[in-house]
Scaffold this active site. Structure first.
Site, PDB file in Angstrom:
ATOM      1  NE  ARG A   1      -3.803  -2.276   0.236  1.00  0.00           N
ATOM      2  CZ  ARG A   1      -4.703  -2.542  -0.692  1.00  0.00           C
ATOM      3  NH1 ARG A   1      -4.858  -1.724  -1.708  1.00  0.00           N
ATOM      4  NH2 ARG A   1      -5.458  -3.610  -0.619  1.00  0.00           N
TER       5      ARG A   1
ATOM      6  CG  HIS B   1       1.686  -8.943  -6.845  1.00  0.00           C
ATOM      7  ND1 HIS B   1       1.251  -7.662  -7.121  1.00  0.00           N
ATOM      8  CD2 HIS B   1       0.649  -9.760  -7.168  1.00  0.00           C
ATOM      9  CE1 HIS B   1       0.005  -7.703  -7.583  1.00  0.00           C
ATOM     10  NE2 HIS B   1      -0.377  -8.966  -7.633  1.00  0.00           N
TER      11      HIS B   1
ATOM     12  CE1 TYR C   1      -2.689  -6.689  -5.040  1.00  0.00           C
ATOM     13  CE2 TYR C   1      -2.857  -6.194  -2.694  1.00  0.00           C
ATOM     14  CZ  TYR C   1      -2.813  -7.113  -3.732  1.00  0.00           C
ATOM     15  OH  TYR C   1      -2.893  -8.441  -3.449  1.00  0.00           O
TER      16      TYR C   1
ATOM     17  CG  HIS D   1      -3.254  -5.683 -10.039  1.00  0.00           C
ATOM     18  ND1 HIS D   1      -4.095  -5.498  -8.965  1.00  0.00           N
ATOM     19  CD2 HIS D   1      -2.830  -6.968  -9.958  1.00  0.00           C
ATOM     20  CE1 HIS D   1      -4.182  -6.618  -8.272  1.00  0.00           C
ATOM     21  NE2 HIS D   1      -3.406  -7.523  -8.854  1.00  0.00           N
TER      22      HIS D   1
ATOM     23  CD  GLU E   1      -3.150 -10.389 -10.840  1.00  0.00           C
ATOM     24  OE1 GLU E   1      -4.090 -10.800 -10.135  1.00  0.00           O
ATOM     25  OE2 GLU E   1      -2.106  -9.898 -10.361  1.00  0.00           O
TER      26      GLU E   1
ATOM     27  CG  ASP F   1      -6.459 -13.974  -9.892  1.00  0.00           C
ATOM     28  OD1 ASP F   1      -7.560 -14.513  -9.651  1.00  0.00           O
ATOM     29  OD2 ASP F   1      -5.731 -13.497  -9.004  1.00  0.00           O
TER      30      ASP F   1
ATOM     31  CG  HIS G   1      -8.441 -11.329 -10.837  1.00  0.00           C
ATOM     32  ND1 HIS G   1      -7.232 -10.667 -10.878  1.00  0.00           N
ATOM     33  CD2 HIS G   1      -8.855 -11.266  -9.554  1.00  0.00           C
ATOM     34  CE1 HIS G   1      -6.932 -10.217  -9.676  1.00  0.00           C
ATOM     35  NE2 HIS G   1      -7.900 -10.575  -8.852  1.00  0.00           N
TER      36      HIS G   1
ATOM     37  CG  HIS H   1      -2.121 -14.720  -9.098  1.00  0.00           C
ATOM     38  ND1 HIS H   1      -2.255 -13.358  -9.274  1.00  0.00           N
ATOM     39  CD2 HIS H   1      -0.838 -14.924  -8.709  1.00  0.00           C
ATOM     40  CE1 HIS H   1      -1.096 -12.777  -9.015  1.00  0.00           C
ATOM     41  NE2 HIS H   1      -0.231 -13.709  -8.670  1.00  0.00           N
TER      42      HIS H   1
ATOM     43  CG  ASP I   1     -10.253  -8.775  -7.395  1.00  0.00           C
ATOM     44  OD1 ASP I   1      -9.959  -9.890  -6.915  1.00  0.00           O
ATOM     45  OD2 ASP I   1      -9.425  -7.862  -7.512  1.00  0.00           O
TER      46      ASP I   1
ATOM     47  CG  HIS J   1      -8.591 -13.500  -4.254  1.00  0.00           C
ATOM     48  ND1 HIS J   1      -7.216 -13.465  -4.358  1.00  0.00           N
ATOM     49  CD2 HIS J   1      -9.048 -12.833  -5.350  1.00  0.00           C
ATOM     50  CE1 HIS J   1      -6.866 -12.809  -5.455  1.00  0.00           C
ATOM     51  NE2 HIS J   1      -7.959 -12.399  -6.058  1.00  0.00           N
TER      52      HIS J   1
ATOM     53  CD  GLU K   1      -2.623 -13.340  -5.712  1.00  0.00           C
ATOM     54  OE1 GLU K   1      -1.734 -12.504  -5.868  1.00  0.00           O
ATOM     55  OE2 GLU K   1      -3.680 -13.337  -6.391  1.00  0.00           O
TER      56      GLU K   1
END
Length: 278
Positions: free
Chosen positions: A37, A67, A70, A107, A142, A176, A179, A211, A224, A226, A256
């Protein structure tokens, strides 16, 4: 052998992640390059990297996936946000060369009202600035669920980005499962059809990682969220089909799901038990 792992915290370094991966039955793992973040990245310790590389060789960890945070948005209408994404990703790719030959996933971003075509153009523009001919890292787009103004909600949008990247041999895709199902690709009832569509539009040679996540939401919900394997709308049998599919089975799989380490260990064991012999 099934190549499977989970997302691990990178706060204690590479060797610690390697040992955690082995402790849960994994032979690969994913990690954030920095605070997911925020923008801070822990300084890399070359001794830790060297110890990890020896440990990885000993335990059959031959690929890992980093990764991006985000918060990055390479196609925002705010130029400062785009510049932040560019600088962060450029730094991440520099750091990835401490562990050469691995994968870096991000992403694609949200076009924030500019339209998907402009979003695609801006993402490709960023990639053309940060990719270097000499890099050993493969950068992965992704597949996204399509919430809000996300770019990458369709195979066609991913292909459109890849077509505009000059050093495209450094590029790939991470699929993913949550996704794509939320985006409207029915991997539950027609996995073969979805993969054939992907091959026509993007090319299976571009698919470098999976993923592996169940979904809390129904098909084509564009949400989205999970879920643990077998506890969502995809169901366990879908994942048995995914890990055993001849076009997918040799790829690395990354969990994930909403779990701690013990939960990841259970899911890894459960999936390993369902690998079908060739």
């Amino acid at each position: 052998m099934l190549k499977i792992g989970s997302h691990l915290s990178s706060s204690k370094g590479y060797l610690h992640m390697g040992k955690e991966a082995v402790s849960i039955g994994a032979n690969t793992f994913q990690f954030f390059t920095r605070n997911p973040r925020g923008s801070k990245a822990k300084e890399i310790n070359p001794e830790d990297v060297s110890a990890f590389r020896a440990f990885a060789a000993e335990h059959g960890i031959d690929v890992i996936l980093a990764h991006a945070p985000y918060t990055l948005n390479a196609c925002s209408k705010d130029p400062h946000t785009r510049e932040f994404a560019l600088m962060t990703m450029e730094d991440d790719l520099r750091r990835m060369e401490y562990t050469p030959g691995n994968l870096y996933n991000f992403h694609p971003g949200s076009h924030t009202g500019q339209g998907s075509e402009e979003g695609i153009r801006l993402i490709a523009e960023t990639l053309n600035k940060i990719l270097k001919p000499e890099q050993t890292t493969t950068v992965l787009l992704e597949t996204m669920a399509g919430k809000g103004t996300e770019v990458g909600r369709s195979f066609e949008e991913l292909a459109a980005i890849l077509e505009r990247v000059e050093l495209s041999d450094h590029m790939g895709v991470c699929l993913d499962t949550c996704h794509v199902y939320d985006a409207g690709y029915d991997i539950v009832r027609d996995l073969d059809g979805v993969l054939e569509h992907f091959d026509r539009v993007v090319g299976m040679k571009r698919l470098k990682a999976i993923h592996i996540n169940d979904s809390k939401n129904p098909f084509a919900s564009h949400k989205d969220r999970h879920e643990k394997i077998g506890e969502g709308s995809l169901g366990l049998e879908t994942f048995v089909n995914v890990i055993n599919h001849p076009a997918l089975r040799d790829l690395p799989f990354y969990l994930e799901t909403p779990n701690e380490l013990d939960g990841y260990a259970r899911e890894i064991a459960m999936l390993r038990e369902r690998v079908k012999e060739l």
